[in-house]
Write a protein that holds these residues in place. Structure first.
Motif, PDB file in Angstrom:
ATOM      1  N   ASN A   1      -1.572  -3.059   5.145  1.00  0.00           N
ATOM      2  CA  ASN A   1      -0.452  -2.471   4.412  1.00  0.00           C
ATOM      3  C   ASN A   1      -0.296  -3.034   2.999  1.00  0.00           C
ATOM      4  O   ASN A   1       0.765  -2.881   2.376  1.00  0.00           O
ATOM      5  N   ASN A   2      -1.345  -3.690   2.516  1.00  0.00           N
ATOM      6  CA  ASN A   2      -1.307  -4.258   1.176  1.00  0.00           C
ATOM      7  C   ASN A   2      -2.628  -4.022   0.457  1.00  0.00           C
ATOM      8  O   ASN A   2      -3.673  -3.819   1.086  1.00  0.00           O
ATOM      9  N   LEU A   3      -2.557  -4.071  -0.861  1.00  0.00           N
ATOM     10  CA  LEU A   3      -3.744  -3.861  -1.692  1.00  0.00           C
ATOM     11  C   LEU A   3      -4.306  -5.221  -2.123  1.00  0.00           C
ATOM     12  O   LEU A   3      -4.238  -5.613  -3.289  1.00  0.00           O
TER      13      LEU A   3
ATOM     14  N   ARG B   1       0.817  -1.213   0.000  1.00  0.00           N
ATOM     15  CA  ARG B   1       0.000   0.000   0.000  1.00  0.00           C
ATOM     16  C   ARG B   1       0.857   1.273   0.000  1.00  0.00           C
ATOM     17  O   ARG B   1       0.507   2.277  -0.619  1.00  0.00           O
ATOM     18  N   TYR B   2       2.004   1.223   0.699  1.00  0.00           N
ATOM     19  CA  TYR B   2       2.802   2.433   0.883  1.00  0.00           C
ATOM     20  C   TYR B   2       4.205   2.261   0.301  1.00  0.00           C
ATOM     21  O   TYR B   2       4.769   1.153   0.314  1.00  0.00           O
TER      22      TYR B   2
END
Length: 294
Positions: free
Chosen positions: A74-76, A46-47
């Motif tokens: 923290n992930n898509l 994600r970042y």
């Protein structure tokens, strides 16, 4: 799953050795003239690197010591499943790249640790190939594991996985032992909740097991070599696997269970070539037949 637009997914933790498996598949694709769209799992974080550090520091100030790249926040995951679904349906999808270092970043005139812009997959590819942390992730919201036609897990025994991560992060990225150890500890809840469960969905698992002492991975100075390891290969469904052929072709291999063959560590790439080349042939034959039927 899709006959016209097949998907191969390699899943494994950081330091597990999935990159080496990708090189083996790239050799198969090149030899068999398969045009694969290759996706790196890091591109679905994600970042970017800077923002991840900021958010991690913020999480720690709030008392969250388990903020990691392994977890859902923290992930898509939804975007990853959309890519798999869209590719299986029509051979299309959106992707981007994560630029790990200066060499990867320079052609894009970007900083290391950043993402390239989202773009459409190349047209006319034969299959989609994914390698990363979450190629078989299942949560209440998404089910990535249902889409690939071939799911492969790369799962060294945990001490070896840590040794490989420590060696890579210290020698290639300049991290201290203490920093890498902190990362391992911070990731542990997400490792248990998001990484380990994926291996119940994989079709084939490769687990490298060292035959030297790795009882304290945090003081080990080098990675056990291939000749100091065995590889346990487990098939979820052994129907159609010619184990006798594999035993004849790979010296010093044996069956430990009805669905499991053990091979010398130095023969892992050979085993992959022997096992997966026929898989690729069948995928391409079914694809050709499905496209001809349109």
């Amino acid at each position: 799953m899709s006959e016209r637009h097949p998907i191969i997914s390699i899943t494994g933790s950081s330091g597990a050795g999935t990159t080496s498996v990708t090189r083996t598949f790239q050799n198969i694709f090149r030899r068999e003239r398969v045009n694969a769209a290759i996706i790196e799992g890091d591109s679905f974080h994600r970042y970017d690197r800077k923002e991840m550090k900021l958010r991690q520091a913020e999480a720690e100030r709030e008392g969250n010591r388990n903020f990691s790249h392994f977890g859902a926040e923290n992930n898509l995951f939804a975007e990853l499943e959309a890519l798999f679904r869209d590719y299986a349906d029509a051979g299309v999808g959106r992707h981007r790249r994560y630029l790990h270092d200066a060499g990867e970043a320079a052609p894009h005139d970007q900083e290391p640790g950043t993402f390239t812009p989202w773009e459409a997959l190349p047209e006319g590819t034969d299959l989609l190939f994914y390698e990363g942390l979450h190629g078989a992730v299942v949560t209440p919201e998404v089910n990535v594991a249902r889409h690939p036609d071939l799911l492969i897990g790369v799962v060294p025994v945990i001490n070896l996985e840590w040794i490989q991560k420590l060696y890579r992060d210290k020698t290639q990225r300049g991290y201290s032992t203490e920093a890498v150890t902190d990362t391992i500890l911070r990731r542990m809840p997400d490792y248990v909740n998001y990484i380990c469960p994926q291996f119940r969905y994989t079709h084939v698992n490769f687990q490298r097991v060292p035959v030297v002492d790795t009882s304290n991975p945090f003081i080990t100075r080098d990675i056990p070599s291939a000749d100091e390891s065995m590889v346990v290969i487990r098939f979820a469904n052994p129907k159609g696997i010619d184990f006798q052929y594999l035993l004849n072709m790979i010296n010093n291999s044996w069956m430990s269970r009805a669905n499991t063959i053990v091979v010398p560590g130095g023969k892992m790439e050979l085993a992959m070539q022997l096992i997966f080349t026929p898989f690729i042939w069948r995928m391409m034959e079914r694809r050709k037949a499905a496209l001809s039927a349109l």
